[in-house]
Design a protein around this motif. Structure first.
Motif, PDB file in Angstrom:
ATOM      1  N   PRO A   1     -45.133   6.408 -29.721  1.00  0.00           N
ATOM      2  CA  PRO A   1     -45.537   4.995 -29.858  1.00  0.00           C
ATOM      3  C   PRO A   1     -44.924   4.383 -31.115  1.00  0.00           C
ATOM      4  CG  PRO A   1     -47.428   6.376 -29.336  1.00  0.00           C
ATOM      5  CD  PRO A   1     -46.297   7.312 -29.676  1.00  0.00           C
ATOM      6  N   ILE A   2     -44.752   3.079 -31.079  1.00  0.00           N
ATOM      7  CA  ILE A   2     -44.226   2.338 -32.224  1.00  0.00           C
ATOM      8  C   ILE A   2     -45.254   1.295 -32.632  1.00  0.00           C
ATOM      9  CG2 ILE A   2     -42.443   0.729 -33.012  1.00  0.00           C
ATOM     10  CD1 ILE A   2     -40.462   2.185 -31.217  1.00  0.00           C
ATOM     11  N   ARG A   3     -45.570   1.257 -33.926  1.00  0.00           N
ATOM     12  CA  ARG A   3     -46.564   0.312 -34.454  1.00  0.00           C
ATOM     13  C   ARG A   3     -45.845  -0.816 -35.190  1.00  0.00           C
ATOM     14  NH1 ARG A   3     -51.692   2.291 -36.203  1.00  0.00           N
ATOM     15  NH2 ARG A   3     -51.094   1.948 -38.375  1.00  0.00           N
TER      16      ARG A   3
ATOM     17  N   LEU B   1     -51.557  -5.943 -35.878  1.00  0.00           N
ATOM     18  CA  LEU B   1     -50.961  -4.612 -35.828  1.00  0.00           C
ATOM     19  C   LEU B   1     -50.954  -4.197 -34.362  1.00  0.00           C
ATOM     20  CD1 LEU B   1     -49.839  -2.233 -37.503  1.00  0.00           C
ATOM     21  CD2 LEU B   1     -52.145  -1.263 -37.462  1.00  0.00           C
ATOM     22  N   ILE B   2     -49.762  -4.071 -33.795  1.00  0.00           N
ATOM     23  CA  ILE B   2     -49.600  -3.832 -32.357  1.00  0.00           C
ATOM     24  C   ILE B   2     -48.956  -2.472 -32.138  1.00  0.00           C
ATOM     25  CG2 ILE B   2     -48.575  -4.690 -30.226  1.00  0.00           C
ATOM     26  CD1 ILE B   2     -48.306  -7.220 -32.703  1.00  0.00           C
ATOM     27  N   GLU B   3     -49.571  -1.670 -31.290  1.00  0.00           N
ATOM     28  CA  GLU B   3     -48.984  -0.382 -30.933  1.00  0.00           C
ATOM     29  C   GLU B   3     -48.362  -0.481 -29.539  1.00  0.00           C
ATOM     30  OE1 GLU B   3     -50.751   3.867 -29.671  1.00  0.00           O
ATOM     31  OE2 GLU B   3     -50.982   3.433 -31.824  1.00  0.00           O
ATOM     32  N   LEU B   4     -47.077  -0.194 -29.461  1.00  0.00           N
ATOM     33  CA  LEU B   4     -46.359  -0.143 -28.182  1.00  0.00           C
ATOM     34  C   LEU B   4     -46.281   1.311 -27.736  1.00  0.00           C
ATOM     35  CD1 LEU B   4     -43.338  -2.507 -28.998  1.00  0.00           C
ATOM     36  CD2 LEU B   4     -45.541  -3.130 -27.989  1.00  0.00           C
ATOM     37  N   ARG B   5     -46.637   1.556 -26.481  1.00  0.00           N
ATOM     38  CA  ARG B   5     -46.601   2.937 -25.999  1.00  0.00           C
ATOM     39  C   ARG B   5     -46.509   2.950 -24.473  1.00  0.00           C
ATOM     40  NH1 ARG B   5     -52.893   4.657 -27.320  1.00  0.00           N
ATOM     41  NH2 ARG B   5     -53.840   3.822 -25.415  1.00  0.00           N
TER      42      ARG B   5
ATOM     43  N   THR C   1     -54.136  -4.322 -31.403  1.00  0.00           N
ATOM     44  CA  THR C   1     -54.097  -4.231 -29.952  1.00  0.00           C
ATOM     45  C   THR C   1     -53.072  -3.178 -29.550  1.00  0.00           C
ATOM     46  OG1 THR C   1     -53.991  -5.553 -27.913  1.00  0.00           O
ATOM     47  CG2 THR C   1     -52.280  -5.953 -29.544  1.00  0.00           C
ATOM     48  N   ILE C   2     -53.160  -2.741 -28.312  1.00  0.00           N
ATOM     49  CA  ILE C   2     -52.226  -1.768 -27.741  1.00  0.00           C
ATOM     50  C   ILE C   2     -51.550  -2.407 -26.543  1.00  0.00           C
ATOM     51  CG2 ILE C   2     -52.005   0.454 -26.565  1.00  0.00           C
ATOM     52  CD1 ILE C   2     -54.466   1.384 -28.189  1.00  0.00           C
ATOM     53  N   VAL C   3     -50.235  -2.312 -26.496  1.00  0.00           N
ATOM     54  CA  VAL C   3     -49.464  -2.820 -25.355  1.00  0.00           C
ATOM     55  C   VAL C   3     -48.835  -1.620 -24.658  1.00  0.00           C
ATOM     56  CG1 VAL C   3     -47.549  -4.251 -24.585  1.00  0.00           C
ATOM     57  CG2 VAL C   3     -49.011  -5.022 -26.480  1.00  0.00           C
ATOM     58  N   GLU C   4     -49.267  -1.375 -23.437  1.00  0.00           N
ATOM     59  CA  GLU C   4     -48.730  -0.259 -22.658  1.00  0.00           C
ATOM     60  C   GLU C   4     -47.622  -0.764 -21.734  1.00  0.00           C
ATOM     61  OE1 GLU C   4     -52.474   2.803 -22.370  1.00  0.00           O
ATOM     62  OE2 GLU C   4     -52.291   1.304 -20.779  1.00  0.00           O
ATOM     63  N   LEU C   5     -46.506  -0.033 -21.735  1.00  0.00           N
ATOM     64  CA  LEU C   5     -45.330  -0.459 -20.980  1.00  0.00           C
ATOM     65  C   LEU C   5     -44.930   0.609 -19.974  1.00  0.00           C
ATOM     66  CD1 LEU C   5     -43.346  -1.845 -24.030  1.00  0.00           C
ATOM     67  CD2 LEU C   5     -44.445  -3.207 -22.245  1.00  0.00           C
TER      68      LEU C   5
ATOM     69  N   ASP D   1     -52.066 -12.128 -21.489  1.00  0.00           N
ATOM     70  CA  ASP D   1     -51.492 -11.205 -20.513  1.00  0.00           C
ATOM     71  C   ASP D   1     -51.147 -11.954 -19.235  1.00  0.00           C
ATOM     72  OD1 ASP D   1     -51.962  -8.025 -21.264  1.00  0.00           O
ATOM     73  OD2 ASP D   1     -53.331  -9.378 -22.320  1.00  0.00           O
ATOM     74  N   GLU D   2     -49.885 -11.858 -18.833  1.00  0.00           N
ATOM     75  CA  GLU D   2     -49.403 -12.458 -17.594  1.00  0.00           C
ATOM     76  C   GLU D   2     -48.638 -11.391 -16.816  1.00  0.00           C
ATOM     77  OE1 GLU D   2     -48.319 -16.958 -18.490  1.00  0.00           O
ATOM     78  OE2 GLU D   2     -47.440 -15.629 -20.003  1.00  0.00           O
ATOM     79  N   PRO D   3     -48.408 -11.593 -15.528  1.00  0.00           N
ATOM     80  CA  PRO D   3     -47.661 -10.596 -14.757  1.00  0.00           C
ATOM     81  C   PRO D   3     -46.300 -10.305 -15.383  1.00  0.00           C
ATOM     82  CG  PRO D   3     -48.687 -12.181 -13.283  1.00  0.00           C
ATOM     83  CD  PRO D   3     -48.901 -12.696 -14.676  1.00  0.00           C
ATOM     84  N   GLY D   4     -46.104  -9.068 -15.783  1.00  0.00           N
ATOM     85  CA  GLY D   4     -44.823  -8.651 -16.326  1.00  0.00           C
ATOM     86  C   GLY D   4     -44.592  -8.954 -17.795  1.00  0.00           C
ATOM     87  N   ARG D   5     -45.577  -9.577 -18.480  1.00  0.00           N
ATOM     88  CA  ARG D   5     -45.336  -9.909 -19.887  1.00  0.00           C
ATOM     89  C   ARG D   5     -46.635 -10.007 -20.677  1.00  0.00           C
ATOM     90  NH1 ARG D   5     -42.126 -14.080 -19.438  1.00  0.00           N
ATOM     91  NH2 ARG D   5     -40.302 -12.729 -19.665  1.00  0.00           N
ATOM     92  N   VAL D   6     -46.552  -9.581 -21.938  1.00  0.00           N
ATOM     93  CA  VAL D   6     -47.636  -9.756 -22.904  1.00  0.00           C
ATOM     94  C   VAL D   6     -47.115 -10.629 -24.036  1.00  0.00           C
ATOM     95  CG1 VAL D   6     -49.158  -8.632 -24.569  1.00  0.00           C
ATOM     96  CG2 VAL D   6     -48.702  -7.535 -22.362  1.00  0.00           C
ATOM     97  N   THR D   7     -47.839 -11.699 -24.325  1.00  0.00           N
ATOM     98  CA  THR D   7     -47.506 -12.585 -25.441  1.00  0.00           C
ATOM     99  C   THR D   7     -48.620 -12.498 -26.479  1.00  0.00           C
ATOM    100  OG1 THR D   7     -46.323 -14.117 -23.978  1.00  0.00           O
ATOM    101  CG2 THR D   7     -47.009 -14.957 -26.147  1.00  0.00           C
ATOM    102  N   ILE D   8     -48.236 -12.318 -27.727  1.00  0.00           N
ATOM    103  CA  ILE D   8     -49.215 -12.271 -28.815  1.00  0.00           C
ATOM    104  C   ILE D   8     -48.841 -13.325 -29.843  1.00  0.00           C
ATOM    105  CG2 ILE D   8     -50.183 -10.891 -30.694  1.00  0.00           C
ATOM    106  CD1 ILE D   8     -49.784  -8.430 -28.904  1.00  0.00           C
TER     107      ILE D   8
END
Length: 298
Positions: free
Chosen positions: A57-59, A281-285, A44-48, A252-259
């Motif tokens: 990005p950090i994986r 495997l999560i990509e933060l970007r 998954t991809i988590v966009e911030l 996915d909730e307002p202001g936060r992603v929980t995995i």
């Protein structure tokens, strides 16, 4: 006539009992096969919004609930999981607790030796861990020593900075070892975007809004999930195992992603149904800019 009826009833009883035993045996075989299967790699991809400009990005690879100590998790299987994680080339690996099975101290130090394959993980940003409820119930010191020997840094209510992010390890809520205030103080002193991980996801409602990401395990995604009924095991030690809202996957909730990962092991019961083993495997970007509907001058 009466004797014939009694014989017929006896044969029916035997047939039903045989069918029941066969069904139980088949169910156990399927459950064991599922528990021994290759863990699913979920991505998954988590966009911030707060991601720094020009930061790469950090994986992150998220694993949990290894549970060495039964036939499901032998060193050979753990080694193959480590190889799969390395092949995905994450920048950081997070291990979200429950490294052993059981609830007693006796034998834990011996079982923990089977964690040796974790030394094969080699992401450039490091490998970090928190402890889970079974780790605290058995022998946390022996487990932490084995993890340290394997090159894994344990973050119990502590934090470490890695590039744009600060990794925050929060102690396990289910066994009463979480200290969110201390964890946040450590993170705040380091700056960066706080990326938290813990064992039980039930800390989510108490997290500060400045922690936009949480990774967790513990739930096994229900482990044994019956059709129309749901997870069979919902309590342990007279406490609810987890909030059903955070049973499995991405929330996915307002202001936060929980995995929440289902884990790669299976705990004391070596079987799984409708809850296959997995890791993430999560990509933060940075969040991609939204397309504008405003016409531009030409």
């Amino acid at each position: 006539m009466m004797v014939a009826a009694m014989v017929q009833r006896k044969y029916k009883f035997v047939a039903v009992a045989l069918a029941l035993c066969t069904g139980i045996f088949a169910t156990g075989c399927v459950g064991l096969h599922n528990a021994l299967s290759v863990p699913v790699e979920r991505t998954t991809i988590v966009e911030l919004d707060s991601w720094p400009k020009n930061a790469k990005p950090i994986r992150i690879a998220l694993l949990s609930d290894i549970h060495v100590g039964n036939l499901v998790m032998r060193p050979e299987r753990l080694r193959s999981i480590v190889d799969a994680v390395n092949a995905a080339r994450p920048d950081i690996v997070l291990l979200a607790g429950d490294f052993v099975i059981g609830e007693r101290r006796e034998g834990t130090a011996t079982r923990a030796r089977d964690l040796a394959p974790l030394a094969g993980l080699h992401p450039p940003g490091g490998v970090f861990a928190v402890l889970g409820n079974h780790d605290h119930w058995t022998d946390a010191g022996a487990i932490q020593a084995r993890l340290t020997h394997a090159g894994v840094r344990v973050l119990e209510n502590d934090a470490v900075r890695r590039g744009a992010i600060t990794i925050v390890g929060i102690g396990d809520r289910f066994s009463g070892h979480d200290d969110i205030a201390r964890s946040w103080q450590r993170a705040a002193s380091l700056g960066g975007i706080a990326v938290a991980f813990t064992h039980s996801p039930d800390v989510v409602p108490d997290l500060p809004k400045t922690m936009p990401v949480l990774f967790a395990g513990h739930t096994h995604c229900g482990q044994v999930v019956a059709p129309w009924i749901g997870p069979i095991g919902r309590y342990s030690r007279w406490h609810r195992l987890y909030d059903p809202k955070y049973r499995c996957g991405r929330v996915d909730e307002p202001g936060r992603v929980t995995i929440v990962t289902g884990g790669v092991g299976s705990g004391t019961l070596p079987m799984r149904f409708n809850a296959m083993p997995d890791w993430w495997l999560i990509e933060l970007r940075a969040r991609a800019p939204r397309a504008s509907n405003t016409p531009t001058d030409t």
